[in-house]
Design a protein around this motif. Structure first.
Motif, PDB file in Angstrom:
ATOM      1  N   THR A 183      -2.528   2.685 -12.555  1.00 26.40           N
ATOM      2  CA  THR A 183      -3.269   1.343 -12.833  1.00 26.40           C
ATOM      3  C   THR A 183      -2.858   0.088 -12.201  1.00 26.40           C
ATOM      4  N   LYS A 184      -1.611   0.020 -12.060  1.00 27.19           N
ATOM      5  CA  LYS A 184      -0.927  -1.048 -11.473  1.00 27.19           C
ATOM      6  C   LYS A 184      -1.111  -1.174 -10.040  1.00 27.19           C
ATOM      7  N   TRP A 185      -1.506   0.142  -9.254  1.00 29.79           N
ATOM      8  CA  TRP A 185      -1.505   0.055  -7.947  1.00 29.79           C
ATOM      9  C   TRP A 185      -2.921   0.447  -7.607  1.00 29.79           C
ATOM     10  N   GLU A 186      -4.015  -0.047  -8.304  1.00 31.57           N
ATOM     11  CA  GLU A 186      -5.374   0.502  -8.264  1.00 31.57           C
ATOM     12  C   GLU A 186      -5.799   0.003  -7.017  1.00 31.57           C
ATOM     13  N   GLY A 187      -6.386   0.986  -6.018  1.00 22.85           N
ATOM     14  CA  GLY A 187      -7.025   0.503  -4.809  1.00 22.85           C
ATOM     15  C   GLY A 187      -5.994   0.425  -3.695  1.00 22.85           C
ATOM     16  N   ARG A 188      -4.669   0.820  -3.979  1.00 20.75           N
ATOM     17  CA  ARG A 188      -3.601   0.531  -3.041  1.00 20.75           C
ATOM     18  C   ARG A 188      -2.817   2.016  -2.984  1.00 20.75           C
ATOM     19  N   VAL A 189      -3.402   2.869  -3.434  1.00 24.63           N
ATOM     20  CA  VAL A 189      -2.846   4.352  -3.260  1.00 24.63           C
ATOM     21  C   VAL A 189      -3.727   5.186  -2.627  1.00 24.63           C
ATOM     22  N   LEU A 190      -3.184   5.797  -1.376  1.00 23.79           N
ATOM     23  CA  LEU A 190      -4.058   6.667  -0.709  1.00 23.79           C
ATOM     24  C   LEU A 190      -3.371   8.192  -0.603  1.00 23.79           C
ATOM     25  N   ASN A 191      -4.129   9.101  -0.492  1.00 24.23           N
ATOM     26  CA  ASN A 191      -3.679  10.446  -0.413  1.00 24.23           C
ATOM     27  C   ASN A 191      -4.311  11.237   0.573  1.00 24.23           C
ATOM     28  N   VAL A 192      -3.868  12.144   1.226  1.00 23.95           N
ATOM     29  CA  VAL A 192      -4.528  13.342   2.132  1.00 23.95           C
ATOM     30  C   VAL A 192      -4.350  14.556   1.357  1.00 23.95           C
ATOM     31  N   HIS A 193      -5.688  14.921   1.238  1.00 15.67           N
ATOM     32  CA  HIS A 193      -6.003  16.180   0.568  1.00 15.67           C
ATOM     33  C   HIS A 193      -6.571  17.597   1.507  1.00 15.67           C
ATOM     34  N   PRO A 194      -6.147  18.615   1.283  1.00 10.36           N
ATOM     35  CA  PRO A 194      -6.460  19.587   2.386  1.00 10.36           C
ATOM     36  C   PRO A 194      -7.884  20.340   1.974  1.00 10.36           C
ATOM     37  N   SER A 195      -8.908  19.602   1.642  1.00  8.51           N
ATOM     38  CA  SER A 195     -10.292  20.406   1.626  1.00  8.51           C
ATOM     39  C   SER A 195     -11.225  19.350   1.784  1.00  8.51           C
ATOM     40  N   LEU A 196     -12.475  19.603   2.059  1.00  8.12           N
ATOM     41  CA  LEU A 196     -13.469  18.538   2.297  1.00  8.12           C
ATOM     42  C   LEU A 196     -13.850  18.149   0.800  1.00  8.12           C
ATOM     43  N   LEU A 197     -13.036  17.326   0.023  1.00  9.61           N
ATOM     44  CA  LEU A 197     -13.502  16.704  -1.154  1.00  9.61           C
ATOM     45  C   LEU A 197     -15.302  16.275  -1.161  1.00  9.61           C
TER      46      LEU A 197
ATOM     47  N   LEU B 259       0.746  -1.109  -0.052  1.00 12.89           N
ATOM     48  CA  LEU B 259      -0.048  -0.046   0.010  1.00 12.89           C
ATOM     49  C   LEU B 259       0.905   1.163  -0.213  1.00 12.89           C
ATOM     50  N   VAL B 260       0.576   2.282  -0.798  1.00 11.70           N
ATOM     51  CA  VAL B 260       1.275   3.470  -0.988  1.00 11.70           C
ATOM     52  C   VAL B 260       0.349   4.486  -0.280  1.00 11.70           C
ATOM     53  N   ALA B 261       1.222   5.317   0.703  1.00 13.12           N
ATOM     54  CA  ALA B 261       0.491   6.666   1.286  1.00 13.12           C
ATOM     55  C   ALA B 261       1.247   7.662   0.733  1.00 13.12           C
ATOM     56  N   LEU B 262       0.485   8.555  -0.035  1.00 11.72           N
ATOM     57  CA  LEU B 262       0.924   9.897  -0.499  1.00 11.72           C
ATOM     58  C   LEU B 262       0.726  10.936   0.748  1.00 11.72           C
ATOM     59  N   ALA B 263       1.978  11.559   1.057  1.00 10.31           N
ATOM     60  CA  ALA B 263       1.934  12.502   2.149  1.00 10.31           C
ATOM     61  C   ALA B 263       2.779  13.699   1.860  1.00 10.31           C
ATOM     62  N   GLY B 264       1.973  14.707   1.283  1.00 12.94           N
ATOM     63  CA  GLY B 264       2.946  15.817   0.733  1.00 12.94           C
ATOM     64  C   GLY B 264       3.697  15.466  -0.514  1.00 12.94           C
ATOM     65  N   TYR B 265       3.519  14.455  -1.189  1.00 13.67           N
ATOM     66  CA  TYR B 265       3.992  14.158  -2.540  1.00 13.67           C
ATOM     67  C   TYR B 265       3.641  15.087  -3.618  1.00 13.67           C
ATOM     68  N   MET B 266       4.629  15.908  -4.029  1.00 12.89           N
ATOM     69  CA  MET B 266       4.118  16.946  -5.054  1.00 12.89           C
ATOM     70  C   MET B 266       4.309  16.489  -6.633  1.00 12.89           C
ATOM     71  N   ARG B 267       3.915  15.311  -6.922  1.00 11.74           N
ATOM     72  CA  ARG B 267       4.121  14.609  -8.272  1.00 11.74           C
ATOM     73  C   ARG B 267       2.836  14.232  -8.626  1.00 11.74           C
ATOM     74  N   LEU B 268       2.021  14.449  -9.863  1.00 16.85           N
ATOM     75  CA  LEU B 268       1.128  13.591 -10.171  1.00 16.85           C
ATOM     76  C   LEU B 268       1.555  12.201 -10.672  1.00 16.85           C
ATOM     77  N   LEU B 269       0.976  11.001 -10.362  1.00 13.43           N
ATOM     78  CA  LEU B 269       1.422   9.938 -10.882  1.00 13.43           C
ATOM     79  C   LEU B 269       0.899   9.642 -12.306  1.00 13.43           C
ATOM     80  N   SER B 270       1.651   8.589 -12.978  1.00 11.58           N
ATOM     81  CA  SER B 270       1.195   8.464 -14.290  1.00 11.58           C
ATOM     82  C   SER B 270       0.223   7.540 -14.260  1.00 11.58           C
ATOM     83  N   GLU B 271      -0.640   7.385 -15.577  1.00  4.93           N
ATOM     84  CA  GLU B 271      -1.664   6.277 -15.686  1.00  4.93           C
ATOM     85  C   GLU B 271      -1.394   5.086 -15.405  1.00  4.93           C
ATOM     86  N   ASP B 272      -0.009   4.602 -15.901  1.00  2.00           N
ATOM     87  CA  ASP B 272       0.089   3.315 -15.764  1.00  2.00           C
ATOM     88  C   ASP B 272       0.572   2.784 -14.336  1.00  2.00           C
ATOM     89  N   PHE B 273       1.107   3.642 -13.544  1.00  2.00           N
ATOM     90  CA  PHE B 273       1.343   3.432 -12.182  1.00  2.00           C
ATOM     91  C   PHE B 273      -0.054   3.489 -11.399  1.00  2.00           C
TER      92      PHE B 273
END
Length: 207
Positions: A102-116, A86-100
């Motif tokens: 897709t490979k990690w679908e359902g296994r990448v989390l991000n915290v975003h500073p708004s009420l999405l 599982l991958v946790a993005l924590a202040g990671y300032m890069r957009l991930l590629s479509e291929d990445f």
């Protein structure tokens, strides 16, 4: 007892959310996850120094001069070399590629500073203030191919004060992130291990 979910935390800066995830685990070793790698696209990131002080393994590679796809292929190889689940993005300032993604679908989390779904992208605090919102906050969501649009698994509200500016609001939202992200990560790891699913997390946050 099921084995811990092996988590990589991706950072680009100081790593404050990475620290929150690590401290949450340290306070209760029975947590479902284990941080096995802290990775960054910025080799000089302060968060890497902090991670090493915490005894965490690190990996870094500058994205400069590489295509997004080439960099993400290197990142993917590093994650797999450490058996990351599982991958946790924590202040990671890069957009991930479509291929990445897709490979990690359902296994990448991000915290975003708004009420999405409010205020996807950048400058979230200023946008909330200009809109006259009563509350700002943060969300933890699954990463998909659409920016900040994946399913939300946790949210925390922060009351906007009359004299708030983007900086003061950002500081309190960051506090909320530090409380929300570890709890949301733990909940999703429990989900990955096939235990009973839970409703999205909502936490009280600093006013």
């Amino acid at each position: 007892m099921a084995e811990k979910v092996r988590v990589a935390v991706l950072i680009s800066g100081r790593g404050s959310n990475m620290l929150a995830l690590s401290e949450y685990k340290r306070r209760d070793p029975s947590r479902t996850y284990e941080i096995v790698l802290v990775a960054s696209n910025v080799p000089e990131a302060r968060g890497l120094v902090l991670a090493r002080r915490l005894g965490l393994k690190t990996w870094s590679l500058s994205h400069k001069g590489l295509t997004r796809e080439a960099f993400d292929a290197e990142l993917d190889a590093a994650l797999r070399a450490h058996d990351v689940e599982l991958v946790a993005l924590a202040g990671y300032m890069r957009l991930l590629s479509e291929d990445f993604v897709t490979k990690w679908e359902g296994r990448v989390l991000n915290v975003h500073p708004s009420l999405l779904p409010l205020y996807k992208g950048l400058d979230t605090h200023r946008r909330a203030l200009l809109a006259g919102d009563e509350f700002a906050g943060c969300s933890v969501h699954l990463v998909t191919g659409d920016l900040d649009s994946g399913p939300v698994i946790g949210r925390a509200e922060v009351k906007i004060r009359p004299r708030d500016d983007p900086n003061s609001l950002a500081a309190r939202v960051l506090e909320a992130e530090h409380a929300l992200y570890p709890a949301a990560l733990e909940a999703w790891c429990i989900e990955l291990r096939g235990e009973t699913g839970k409703d999205p997390i909502a936490l009280d946050a600093p006013e």
